[in-house]
Design a protein around this motif. Structure first.
Motif, PDB file in Angstrom:
ATOM      1  N   ALA A 125       0.838  -1.215   0.000  1.00 45.95           N
ATOM      2  CA  ALA A 125       0.000   0.000   0.000  1.00 45.95           C
ATOM      3  C   ALA A 125       0.868   1.259   0.000  1.00 45.95           C
ATOM      4  O   ALA A 125       0.502   2.266  -0.618  1.00 45.95           O
ATOM      5  N   ALA A 126       2.022   1.201   0.670  1.00 43.20           N
ATOM      6  CA  ALA A 126       2.895   2.380   0.740  1.00 43.20           C
ATOM      7  C   ALA A 126       3.574   2.661  -0.600  1.00 43.20           C
ATOM      8  O   ALA A 126       3.746   3.820  -0.990  1.00 43.20           O
ATOM      9  N   VAL A 127       3.973   1.592  -1.328  1.00 50.04           N
ATOM     10  CA  VAL A 127       4.676   1.822  -2.607  1.00 50.04           C
ATOM     11  C   VAL A 127       3.705   2.060  -3.769  1.00 50.04           C
ATOM     12  O   VAL A 127       4.108   2.533  -4.833  1.00 50.04           O
ATOM     13  N   LEU A 128       2.424   1.756  -3.578  1.00 42.70           N
ATOM     14  CA  LEU A 128       1.468   1.814  -4.690  1.00 42.70           C
ATOM     15  C   LEU A 128       1.215   3.211  -5.288  1.00 42.70           C
ATOM     16  O   LEU A 128       1.142   3.352  -6.517  1.00 42.70           O
ATOM     17  N   PRO A 129       1.079   4.280  -4.475  1.00 42.95           N
ATOM     18  CA  PRO A 129       0.819   5.590  -5.091  1.00 42.95           C
ATOM     19  C   PRO A 129       1.902   6.012  -6.087  1.00 42.95           C
ATOM     20  O   PRO A 129       1.608   6.677  -7.083  1.00 42.95           O
ATOM     21  N   CYS A 130       3.138   5.618  -5.815  1.00 47.60           N
ATOM     22  CA  CYS A 130       4.227   5.941  -6.741  1.00 47.60           C
ATOM     23  C   CYS A 130       3.887   5.449  -8.142  1.00 47.60           C
ATOM     24  O   CYS A 130       4.011   6.186  -9.127  1.00 47.60           O
ATOM     25  N   TYR A 131       3.461   4.216  -8.267  1.00 46.56           N
ATOM     26  CA  TYR A 131       3.100   3.662  -9.572  1.00 46.56           C
ATOM     27  C   TYR A 131       1.857   4.341 -10.140  1.00 46.56           C
ATOM     28  O   TYR A 131       1.819   4.804 -11.268  1.00 46.56           O
ATOM     29  N   TRP A 132       0.822   4.314  -9.297  1.00 50.30           N
ATOM     30  CA  TRP A 132      -0.518   4.619  -9.806  1.00 50.30           C
ATOM     31  C   TRP A 132      -0.686   6.101 -10.144  1.00 50.30           C
ATOM     32  O   TRP A 132      -1.234   6.476 -11.182  1.00 50.30           O
ATOM     33  N   TYR A 193      -1.603   4.114   2.085  1.00 48.88           N
ATOM     34  CA  TYR A 193      -1.796   4.602   0.715  1.00 48.88           C
ATOM     35  C   TYR A 193      -2.009   6.118   0.715  1.00 48.88           C
ATOM     36  O   TYR A 193      -1.381   6.857  -0.043  1.00 48.88           O
ATOM     37  N   ALA A 194      -2.903   6.568   1.607  1.00 46.94           N
ATOM     38  CA  ALA A 194      -3.218   8.007   1.675  1.00 46.94           C
ATOM     39  C   ALA A 194      -1.989   8.815   2.092  1.00 46.94           C
ATOM     40  O   ALA A 194      -1.773   9.932   1.602  1.00 46.94           O
ATOM     41  N   THR A 195      -1.177   8.250   2.985  1.00 45.03           N
ATOM     42  CA  THR A 195       0.044   8.950   3.420  1.00 45.03           C
ATOM     43  C   THR A 195       1.010   9.100   2.246  1.00 45.03           C
ATOM     44  O   THR A 195       1.542  10.184   1.992  1.00 45.03           O
ATOM     45  N   ALA A 196       1.259   7.993   1.538  1.00 43.09           N
ATOM     46  CA  ALA A 196       2.195   8.046   0.402  1.00 43.09           C
ATOM     47  C   ALA A 196       1.681   8.993  -0.688  1.00 43.09           C
ATOM     48  O   ALA A 196       2.464   9.704  -1.320  1.00 43.09           O
ATOM     49  N   ALA A 197       0.360   9.024  -0.896  1.00 43.46           N
ATOM     50  CA  ALA A 197      -0.207   9.939  -1.897  1.00 43.46           C
ATOM     51  C   ALA A 197       0.093  11.387  -1.503  1.00 43.46           C
ATOM     52  O   ALA A 197       0.459  12.206  -2.351  1.00 43.46           O
ATOM     53  N   ARG A 198      -0.030  11.688  -0.206  1.00 44.76           N
ATOM     54  CA  ARG A 198       0.294  13.051   0.243  1.00 44.76           C
ATOM     55  C   ARG A 198       1.770  13.361   0.020  1.00 44.76           C
ATOM     56  O   ARG A 198       2.142  14.470  -0.347  1.00 44.76           O
ATOM     57  N   TYR A 199       2.630  12.356   0.277  1.00 43.60           N
ATOM     58  CA  TYR A 199       4.060  12.576   0.015  1.00 43.60           C
ATOM     59  C   TYR A 199       4.309  12.818  -1.472  1.00 43.60           C
ATOM     60  O   TYR A 199       5.212  13.574  -1.837  1.00 43.60           O
ATOM     61  N   GLU A 200       3.523  12.177  -2.343  1.00 45.01           N
ATOM     62  CA  GLU A 200       3.694  12.435  -3.781  1.00 45.01           C
ATOM     63  C   GLU A 200       3.405  13.909  -4.091  1.00 45.01           C
ATOM     64  O   GLU A 200       4.137  14.537  -4.842  1.00 45.01           O
TER      65      GLU A 200
END
Ligand SMILES: Cc1ncc(C[n+]2csc(CCO)c2C)c(N)n1
Length: 218
Positions: A125-132, A193-200
Motif C-alpha cells: 500500500a505504501a509503494v502503490l501511489p508511486c506507480y498509480w 496509501y493516503a500517506t504516500a499519496a500526500r508525500y507524492e
C-alpha cells in the motif's frame, strides 16, 4: 476492480491537488522553470535509489514467487531509471550534486520503515501511489505533451502503454492479496496509501519551491 478502488478513493482528493499543481501544469504548458525541473530530477535520483530498496523488501515479503519476481524486477528497473536520469536529463540540464531534501528524506524513510516493519500488504500500500499516481499523471499529460522537448520526453516515459501495463500488474496483485485480508489490515493499507499519496504531492511541491534544508548540512 476490488479493494484497489477503495485505495484510489483514499488518495483521490490528493490526486486532484497533484493534477492542478503548478509544477505538473507547467510541464505541459512548458512554463515550468528549468531550475525547478532540475531540482526535481536530482531529488528523484535520490528517491529512486531508496524506492528500489523498499521494493526489494516488499519483494522479500511477497507470499508468492510471482510477487517476489514482480517487485524484484521493478526494483531493478527503478535503479535502471535512476542511472538513465543521470545519463540523460541531468547531463542536459547540467548535473547537480544536491543532498536529498527534507521531503525526499521523509518520503523515502516512510517507505522503508513501512516496508521493513509492516506486512507485505502494508508495504504494498505504501509503494502503490508511486506507480498509480504517475500512470494517471502521465495519461493526463500525454495528449497535450509539452512544447519543451525535455518535458515532452519526461511525459512520454510515464504516459505510454508500457508503463500502464506495469501498474496494471501491481493492481492485480493488490486486489488478489486484499481478498484474504481482514478489516484491520485493510484499514492500515488505506492509511499508508493516503500517506504516500500526500508525500507524492509534497514531492512535486518541494521541487517547485526548490526546497533545501533550513540549516545547511556541514
Ligand atoms: C517521487 C516519484 N514518485 C513516483 C515515481 C514513478 N516511479 C518511480 S519507480 C516506479 C516503478 C518501478 O520502476 C515508478 C512508477 C517517480 N519517478 N518519482
Amino acid at each position: 476492480m476490488g479493494f484497489t478502488s477503495e485505495l484510489w478513493e483514499s488518495g483521490a482528493a490528493t490526486y486532484e491537488r497533484i493534477r492542478v499543481h503548478p509544477f505538473v501544469q507547467g510541464l505541459t504548458s512548458g512554463d515550468l522553470d528549468r531550475a525547478a525541473f532540475r531540482h526535481y530530477i536530482a531529488q528523484d535520483s535520490h528517491y529512486l535509489r531508496e524506492y528500489a530498496r523498499a521494493l526489494n523488501v516488499v519483494a522479500a515479503k511477497a507470499p508468492t514467487p510471482e510477487g517476489t519476481a514482480l517487485f524484484g524486477e521493478h526494483a531493478t528497473n527503478a535503479n535502471a531509471v535512476e542511472r538513465a536520469l543521470h545519463a540523460g536529463f541531468l547531463d542536459e540540464l547540467g548535473g547537480v550534486d544536491q543532498p536529498a531534501s527534507p521531503t525526499t528524506v521523509a518520503y523515502t524513510n516512510f517507505l522503508l520503515a513501512t516496508a521493513h516493519t509492516g506486512s507485505f500488504a502494508e508495504g504494498l500500500a505504501a509503494v502503490l501511489p508511486c506507480y498509480w499516481i504517475y500512470a494517471r499523471v502521465g495519461a493526463d499529460l500525454v495528449d497535450r505533451s509539452s512544447p519543451d522537448p525535455l518535458y515532452a520526453r519526461w511525459i512520454a516515459t510515464y504516459g505510454g502503454d508500457g508503463f500502464q501495463k506495469i501498474v496494471d500488474d501491481v493492481l492485480t496483485v493488490t486486489d488478489r492479496h486484499a481478498e484474504g485480508l481482514g478489516p484491520a489490515e485493510r484499514a492500515a493499507m488505506l492509511h499508508h496509501y493516503a500517506t504516500a499519496a500526500r508525500y507524492e504531492w509534497m514531492f512535486w511541491d518541494a521541487a517547485h519551491r526548490r526546497e533545501t534544508w533550513p540549516i545547511p548540512l556541514a
